[in-house]
Design an enzyme around this catalytic site. Structure first.
Site, PDB file in Angstrom:
ATOM      1  CE1 TYR A 149      -3.277  -2.711   0.030  1.00 16.18           C
ATOM      2  CE2 TYR A 149      -3.936  -2.057   2.223  1.00 16.18           C
ATOM      3  CZ  TYR A 149      -4.115  -2.850   1.116  1.00 16.18           C
ATOM      4  OH  TYR A 149      -5.130  -3.779   1.077  1.00 16.18           O
ATOM      5  NE  ARG A 247      -6.817 -10.960  -5.461  1.00 11.25           N
ATOM      6  CZ  ARG A 247      -6.084 -10.293  -6.342  1.00 11.25           C
ATOM      7  NH1 ARG A 247      -5.174  -9.428  -5.925  1.00 11.25           N
ATOM      8  NH2 ARG A 247      -6.247 -10.484  -7.635  1.00 11.25           N
ATOM      9  N   PRO A 303     -16.791  -4.150   0.634  1.00  7.49           N
ATOM     10  CG  PRO A 303     -17.442  -3.177   2.655  1.00  7.49           C
ATOM     11  CD  PRO A 303     -16.237  -3.673   1.910  1.00  7.49           C
ATOM     12  CE  LYS A 312     -19.685  12.451  -2.431  1.00  8.86           C
ATOM     13  NZ  LYS A 312     -18.420  13.126  -2.804  1.00  8.86           N
TER      14      LYS A 312
END
Length: 429
Positions: A149, A247, A303, A312
Site C-alpha cells: 500500500y 484471494r 463491501p 452520491k
C-alpha cells in the site's frame, strides 16, 4: 408372618429411615445447594464428592453479555481483554460486536478498517490520523494494510500514529499482507521473501509483533510446503501471532491446511475474500464449509465494490467517486462495460429500497454484508471521517433488514449463487 415377609418389611423400614435422615441433613444445608433443572442437586446422584452440592452457578457466557450490549444509555461493547466495557465513543448510537476470528481465540470487531484508501496519496496525513483515531474511538480494533500500500508508506504512517497515540497494544490488532512488494522482482512467497517482508513491516510499523500476516495470493511457482513452513517460522520467532490468506481458492486453502497437518505447522485462521452485492459466489458457497471443516474464518473486503457503490446520486444514478482518484481510472472502464451498466440499473432500484429504510445506499450495502452470519469481520475503507462514520452507522440498518427486504433485494440483484451440480465421471463413460 413368614421370614420373607419379615425381611422385606425390615428392608423397607431401613430405606425409609435412611431417606428421612438424608432429607433432614439436606434441609439443614438447603441454602448451599445449587439445584439442577429438575430440582435435584447439580452434582447428581452419582457425584460422591461432598463438595459437589456446593458448586457455583455457571458464569454467564461472553455471547450472552454481547446480547445485553446496547441496552443501556451508553454504548456498551464486548472486549476480549475485559469481557464488557463502555465504548470509547458513546456518541455513536450503534453497538459493535466482537467475535473470534475463525476458530482462533483472537477476538475482532465485526467492522475492521481497511487502509488502502486511507493512506493513499490523495489523503493527507492529518486526515488519515483523524480517521484512525475516530475508528479506534468507535470500537474498531482491527487495522488492515499491506506492504504494497502506497509503496510501504501506509505501514510507516500507521506506525507513527500508533506510537503517537500510545494506545495499549492489547486494545488493537494489526494485519498486514505479504506478496505484492513495491518492487516487482521481489514479490512472491519464497521463504526469503516472507521472512524479509515480515521483518521490514515490523520496522515500518515500529511494533514488536504483527497480529496476523496475510498471504496476499497464492504463488504457483513456490511449493506450498515452503509457504506454510515460512509462516510457522515467523510465528515461532514471535514476529507475528497468526497467519491467513487472501484471494485463495477453497482448494488452495485446503492444500495449505493439509500441508500444515502433515509437517506439524501452524494452520491459517482466516481468508480475506471480496464480498459485496455483485460478488457473492466464493464467500457464500465455499468459505462457510472451510470454517466448519478446518476452522478458517472469513473476512470480507470491498463491501462497496471498490467504490462502485456510492451514496452520491446524479439523476438517480450513483456517482463513482473513486474514478477521479489517481490510480483508480481503471474503474471508468469497468463502469462503462455491459456488466457495469447492468449494475448501475440495479443500484438505482437499490437506492430506492435504501430510501424506504431511511439509510444511504452505502449503508445498505455494508449492512447487507453484516447480515451474513458466516462473516467474522467486514473491512470498510474511508478517505474522510464522514465516510467512516457513514459506514459505521450501517450497524443501525442491520436490524431493519427484515426477510421481506432481503427478498426484495434478492429480486433486484438476481444473482444468488448456486453450487454447480455434481458431475459423475462414471456417468459420462
Amino acid at each position: 408372618m413368614d421370614n420373607v415377609t419379615v425381611n422385606s418389611y425390615v428392608e423397607n423400614e431401613t430405606k425409609s429411615t435412611l431417606l428421612d435422615t438424608a432429607t433432614s441433613d439436606l434441609d439443614v444445608q438447603v441454602s448451599g445447594i445449587v439445584l439442577g433443572p429438575l430440582g435435584g442437586p447439580l452434582g447428581g446422584p452419582h457425584d460422591t464428592e461432598p463438595s459437589s452440592i456446593y458448586r457455583r452457578a455457571p458464569i454467564a457466557s461472553l455471547e450472552c453479555m454481547e446480547d445485553l450490549a446496547g441496552c443501556g444509555g451508553d454504548h456498551v461493547s464486548t472486549r476480549s481483554d475485559s469481557q464488557a466495557i463502555v465504548s470509547r465513543q458513546s456518541s455513536l448510537a450503534t453497538s459493535l460486536r466482537y467475535k473470534p476470528l475463525g476458530k482462533s481465540g483472537l477476538r475482532v470487531s465485526q467492522l475492521g478498517l481497511g487502509t488502502w484508501v486511507t493512506f493513499s496519496p490523495q489523503v493527507t496525513e492529518e486526515t488519515a490520523e483523524e480517521i484512525i483515531t475516530v475508528a479506534y474511538d468507535a470500537g474498531i480494533n482491527l487495522f488492515d494494510l499491506s506492504e504494497a500500500y502506497s509503496g510501504g508508506r501506509a505501514e510507516v504512517q500507521l506506525g507513527n500514529i500508533l506510537k503517537k497515540k500510545g494506545w495499549r497494544r492489547t486494545s488493537y490488532h494489526v494485519i498486514t499482507k505479504v506478496y505484492w512488494n513495491s518492487k516487482g522482482d521481489e514479490r512472491g512467497l519464497s521463504r526469503k521473501h516472507i521472512v524479509e517482508s515480515v521483518k521490514t513491516s515490523l520496522e515500518r510499523l515500529q511494533l514488536d509483533y504483527i497480529d496476523v500476516i496475510i498471504i496476499h495470493r497464492a504463488d504457483d511457482m513456490c511449493p506450498m510446503e515452503e509457504v506454510v513452513r515460512a509462516t510457522s517460522h515467523c510465528i515461532d520467532q514471535g514476529w507475528c501471532m497468526y497467519w491467513g490468506t487472501s484471494r485463495w481458492s477453497a482448494v488452495e486453502i485446503m492444500e495449505a491446511w493439509t500441508n500444515c497437518r502433515q509437517f506439524n505447522c501452524i494452520t491459517p485462521i482466516a481468508e480475506q475474500s471480496e464480498y459485496h452485492l455483485f460478488c457473492r459466489g466464493k464467500t457464500e458457497l465455499y468459505l462457510p464449509e472451510m470454517y466448519n471443516k478446518i476452522g478458517v474464518g472469513t473476512m470480507a473486503w470491498s463491501p462497496l465494490a471498490i467504490g462502485l457503490i456510492s451514496s452520491k446520486m446524479d439523476d438517480g444514478m450513483p456517482v463513482f467517486t473513486r474514478q477521479s482518484f489517481k490510480g483508480y481510472t481503471w474503474l471508468k472502464d469497468k463502469a462503462g462495460s455491459d456488466d457495469g451498466r447492468k449494475q448501475q440499473a440495479r443500484l438505482r432500484d437499490l437506492a430506492q429500497l435504501a430510501e424506504r429504510l431511511g439509510c444511504t445506499l452505502t449503508q445498505l450495502s455494508v449492512a447487507w454484508s453484516l447480515k451474513n452470519d458466516n462473516l467474522h469481520c467486514v473491512l470498510i475503507g474511508a478517505a474522510t471521517v464522514d465516510q467512516l462514520l457513514e459506514n459505521i452507522n450501517s450497524l443501525q440498518v442491520v436490524p431493519k433488514l427484515k426477510p421481506e427486504h432481503l427478498a426484495e433485494l434478492e429480486r433486484i440483484l438476481d444473482n444468488k449463487p448456486v453450487r454447480p451440480p455434481m458431475v459423475s465421471t462414471l456417468a459420462q463413460r
